[in-house]
Design a protein around this motif. Sequence first.
Motif, PDB file in Angstrom:
ATOM      1  N   ALA A 144       0.827  -1.208   0.000  1.00 13.63           N
ATOM      2  CA  ALA A 144       0.000   0.000   0.000  1.00 13.63           C
ATOM      3  C   ALA A 144       0.859   1.254   0.000  1.00 13.63           C
ATOM      4  N   SER A 145       1.903   1.263   0.808  1.00 15.24           N
ATOM      5  CA  SER A 145       2.782   2.427   0.874  1.00 15.24           C
ATOM      6  C   SER A 145       3.505   2.644  -0.448  1.00 15.24           C
ATOM      7  N   HIS A 146       4.036   1.579  -1.026  1.00 15.15           N
ATOM      8  CA  HIS A 146       4.720   1.703  -2.320  1.00 15.15           C
ATOM      9  C   HIS A 146       3.765   2.229  -3.387  1.00 15.15           C
ATOM     10  N   LEU A 147       2.539   1.697  -3.408  1.00 18.10           N
ATOM     11  CA  LEU A 147       1.567   2.156  -4.401  1.00 18.10           C
ATOM     12  C   LEU A 147       1.211   3.624  -4.179  1.00 18.10           C
ATOM     13  N   ALA A 148       0.986   3.993  -2.931  1.00 20.51           N
ATOM     14  CA  ALA A 148       0.575   5.362  -2.630  1.00 20.51           C
ATOM     15  C   ALA A 148       1.620   6.383  -3.061  1.00 20.51           C
ATOM     16  N   HIS A 149       2.884   5.992  -3.060  1.00 18.24           N
ATOM     17  CA  HIS A 149       3.946   6.924  -3.429  1.00 18.24           C
ATOM     18  C   HIS A 149       4.335   6.845  -4.897  1.00 18.24           C
ATOM     19  N   ARG A 150       3.822   5.855  -5.618  1.00 19.74           N
ATOM     20  CA  ARG A 150       4.219   5.682  -7.018  1.00 19.74           C
ATOM     21  C   ARG A 150       3.057   5.777  -7.996  1.00 19.74           C
ATOM     22  N   GLN A 151       1.882   6.131  -7.514  1.00 19.27           N
ATOM     23  CA  GLN A 151       0.696   6.149  -8.360  1.00 19.27           C
ATOM     24  C   GLN A 151       0.118   7.544  -8.457  1.00 19.27           C
ATOM     25  N   HIS A 152      -0.524   7.816  -9.588  1.00 20.59           N
ATOM     26  CA  HIS A 152      -1.258   9.064  -9.735  1.00 20.59           C
ATOM     27  C   HIS A 152      -2.745   8.841  -9.465  1.00 20.59           C
ATOM     28  N   ARG A 153      -3.110   7.600  -9.184  1.00 21.67           N
ATOM     29  CA  ARG A 153      -4.509   7.280  -8.909  1.00 21.67           C
ATOM     30  C   ARG A 153      -4.663   6.950  -7.424  1.00 21.67           C
ATOM     31  N   PRO A 154      -5.867   7.077  -6.884  1.00 19.58           N
ATOM     32  CA  PRO A 154      -6.077   6.776  -5.471  1.00 19.58           C
ATOM     33  C   PRO A 154      -5.877   5.286  -5.156  1.00 19.58           C
ATOM     34  N   VAL A 155      -5.352   5.050  -3.970  1.00 18.79           N
ATOM     35  CA  VAL A 155      -5.175   3.698  -3.450  1.00 18.79           C
ATOM     36  C   VAL A 155      -6.055   3.581  -2.217  1.00 18.79           C
ATOM     37  N   LEU A 156      -6.989   2.642  -2.244  1.00 20.70           N
ATOM     38  CA  LEU A 156      -7.873   2.398  -1.116  1.00 20.70           C
ATOM     39  C   LEU A 156      -7.302   1.246  -0.303  1.00 20.70           C
TER      40      LEU A 156
END
Length: 172
Positions: A144-156
């Motif tokens: 989740a942390s990796h996605l939140a810092h590498r994505q331009h889309r929301p991570v739920l």
Amino acid sequence: MAANDDPVPGVILVGVQKGLPDAVLHEAARLARDLGEDLVCAHVDLERYTVGEKLDGGVTSASIDPDTDTDDDVEGDFDAALAAHIDNVLAGTGVEWTGRELAGDPARALGRLADVVHARYIVVGTREASVRETLREFFQGSVASHLAHRQHRPVLVVPLSPVTDGRALPWE
């Protein structure tokens, strides 16, 4: 709404694995239903790495252990038992889903697939709040942390074992 303001069709992408609590699938399905989007369930095989990508986001992969895989490169088939479990959990929700089998680092694999399928959201679950998982996340980081810092889309991030009674978390 102007023609160029039309929302781009997309999907809700959810990371799945064997043993994943049903709450993650329920939340992803609810979000897909509420937004009128399709649901894509993606499983990432940690014991394989990607050697090629298909246009639909699927991958060709190879084992990280050359002694266990007699085939050179294989297209990943979505696990039948996991698919049956997802079918069972989503029965009656009215949400249709498709599966994708990925390989390698979960955050990178989910991020690449999110780009390919034009995901509006990525849904993942938290890990158990244990000392073992805390140490694993300390050294590897959370998906989740990796996605939140590498994505331009929301991570739920769906909380799976929230500590609500005031107890200290293992890392506190």
